[in-house]
Every structure is written in structure tokens, then in C-alpha cells.
Scaffold this motif. Sequence first.
Motif, PDB file in Angstrom:
ATOM      1  N   PRO A  48       0.797  -1.238   0.000  1.00  0.00           N
ATOM      2  CA  PRO A  48       0.000   0.000   0.000  1.00  0.00           C
ATOM      3  C   PRO A  48       0.829   1.287   0.000  1.00  0.00           C
ATOM      4  O   PRO A  48       0.277   2.371  -0.180  1.00  0.00           O
ATOM      5  N   ILE A  49       2.131   1.201   0.171  1.00  0.00           N
ATOM      6  CA  ILE A  49       2.954   2.403   0.290  1.00  0.00           C
ATOM      7  C   ILE A  49       2.935   3.267  -0.977  1.00  0.00           C
ATOM      8  O   ILE A  49       2.785   4.489  -0.867  1.00  0.00           O
ATOM      9  N   ASN A  51       0.592   3.717  -3.198  1.00  0.00           N
ATOM     10  CA  ASN A  51      -0.689   4.440  -3.286  1.00  0.00           C
ATOM     11  C   ASN A  51      -0.758   5.565  -2.271  1.00  0.00           C
ATOM     12  O   ASN A  51      -1.314   6.628  -2.557  1.00  0.00           O
ATOM     13  N   SER A  52      -0.219   5.345  -1.084  1.00  0.00           N
ATOM     14  CA  SER A  52      -0.268   6.412  -0.086  1.00  0.00           C
ATOM     15  C   SER A  52       0.677   7.547  -0.437  1.00  0.00           C
ATOM     16  O   SER A  52       0.389   8.709  -0.149  1.00  0.00           O
ATOM     17  N   GLY A  55      -0.867   9.071  -3.876  1.00  0.00           N
ATOM     18  CA  GLY A  55      -2.289   9.401  -3.807  1.00  0.00           C
ATOM     19  C   GLY A  55      -2.543  10.823  -3.363  1.00  0.00           C
ATOM     20  O   GLY A  55      -3.568  11.404  -3.671  1.00  0.00           O
ATOM     21  N   SER A  56      -1.595  11.407  -2.624  1.00  0.00           N
ATOM     22  CA  SER A  56      -1.784  12.785  -2.166  1.00  0.00           C
ATOM     23  C   SER A  56      -1.384  13.755  -3.273  1.00  0.00           C
ATOM     24  O   SER A  56      -0.632  13.425  -4.172  1.00  0.00           O
ATOM     25  N   LYS A  73      -0.492   9.277  -9.768  1.00  0.00           N
ATOM     26  CA  LYS A  73      -1.479   8.350  -9.217  1.00  0.00           C
ATOM     27  C   LYS A  73      -1.472   7.025  -9.975  1.00  0.00           C
ATOM     28  O   LYS A  73      -1.572   5.956  -9.373  1.00  0.00           O
ATOM     29  N   THR A  80       1.586  -0.577  -6.738  1.00  0.00           N
ATOM     30  CA  THR A  80       0.804  -1.350  -5.776  1.00  0.00           C
ATOM     31  C   THR A  80       0.329  -2.656  -6.389  1.00  0.00           C
ATOM     32  O   THR A  80       0.406  -3.718  -5.761  1.00  0.00           O
ATOM     33  N   VAL A 120      -5.541  -1.922   3.766  1.00  0.00           N
ATOM     34  CA  VAL A 120      -6.332  -1.083   2.864  1.00  0.00           C
ATOM     35  C   VAL A 120      -7.640  -0.661   3.522  1.00  0.00           C
ATOM     36  O   VAL A 120      -8.041   0.509   3.440  1.00  0.00           O
ATOM     37  N   SER A 123      -6.954   2.054   6.168  1.00  0.00           N
ATOM     38  CA  SER A 123      -6.736   3.390   5.592  1.00  0.00           C
ATOM     39  C   SER A 123      -8.020   3.940   4.989  1.00  0.00           C
ATOM     40  O   SER A 123      -8.281   5.147   5.071  1.00  0.00           O
ATOM     41  N   TRP A 124      -8.851   3.090   4.414  1.00  0.00           N
ATOM     42  CA  TRP A 124     -10.111   3.547   3.832  1.00  0.00           C
ATOM     43  C   TRP A 124     -11.082   4.025   4.913  1.00  0.00           C
ATOM     44  O   TRP A 124     -11.704   5.079   4.776  1.00  0.00           O
ATOM     45  N   HIS A 127      -9.528   7.273   6.568  1.00  0.00           N
ATOM     46  CA  HIS A 127      -9.436   8.402   5.642  1.00  0.00           C
ATOM     47  C   HIS A 127     -10.815   8.999   5.421  1.00  0.00           C
ATOM     48  O   HIS A 127     -10.975  10.219   5.414  1.00  0.00           O
TER      49      HIS A 127
END
Length: 139
Positions: A48-49, A51-52, A55-56, A73, A80, A120, A123-124, A127
Motif C-alpha cells: 500500500p505504500i 498508493n499512499s 495518492g496525495s 497516481k 501497488t 487497505v 486506511s479507507w 481516511h
Amino acid sequence: MQFKVSPLTKIISLSVFLALGFLLVILSCALFHNYYPLFDILVFILAPIPNSIFGSRSYASSDFMSPSSNNGKDLGHFLTGMFVASGIALPLVFYHCQLIGSVSCAMSMIGGLIIYSSIVIFSWFFHSSWENDEDNLFG
């Protein structure tokens, strides 16, 4: 009627889910006296790293990663996906090379997918709850 789950309930349920994933991977190693499946944990924790990171929108300093393009992105999604596919394929490669058995392979893949999905989901959940808290404070 809207059912609201407290954050503590979410944390406890996700930690139990995560512990189940780690238990499966560690049992796939310990029961068969072969510790190659532990590499699967590393791959699924790293998944997941990207995407994190990508993703910002705080990284938009160059033309490649401008806010109008989704290149960063897309790169995060690609990396990922590569990690998740590698995490699924790694026990299969170990099984094909006869380093681990079939039961160990299945336990390692299932445990790794549980670990990744719990990260995931964590974090979902948080977030979306952080975004809702910001909306409630300022709106």
C-alpha cells in the motif's frame, strides 16, 4: 436510520483481522519448518505504500506530477498492483521450486491477502472518517 460504528470498534476488529493474517503466514512457516513464506509478509506490507505516497496531491512540483495529470497516481496504482501480484506469485514460485508445500503455499497466500486487505480497509475507514470530521468542523 444510520448506524455509526465507533473508531475503537473499527480498530479492534481490524487488528483481529490483521492478527489472523499474520497467524496464517507464521503458521505456514512454523508448522512445516520452512521460513520462506515470511518474505510474503514483507511484500504485502510494502504494497500500500506507493498508493499512499502518490495518492496525495502535495507532490505536485514538476510537470510530470502536475495536479492536472494523473501520472503520479497511475504510477502508484501500478506499483501497488505489482507488489500485490508479486505477493500472490511468490508462494507459488516457492511451491514450484519445491521450497514449500502446497498447504504452506495456500496459507501464505491467504494470510498475505488478509494482511493487505486489512491495511487497505484501515486506511479507507479512517481516511473517510477524517474527511467527514473536517466537513463537520467547517461546514
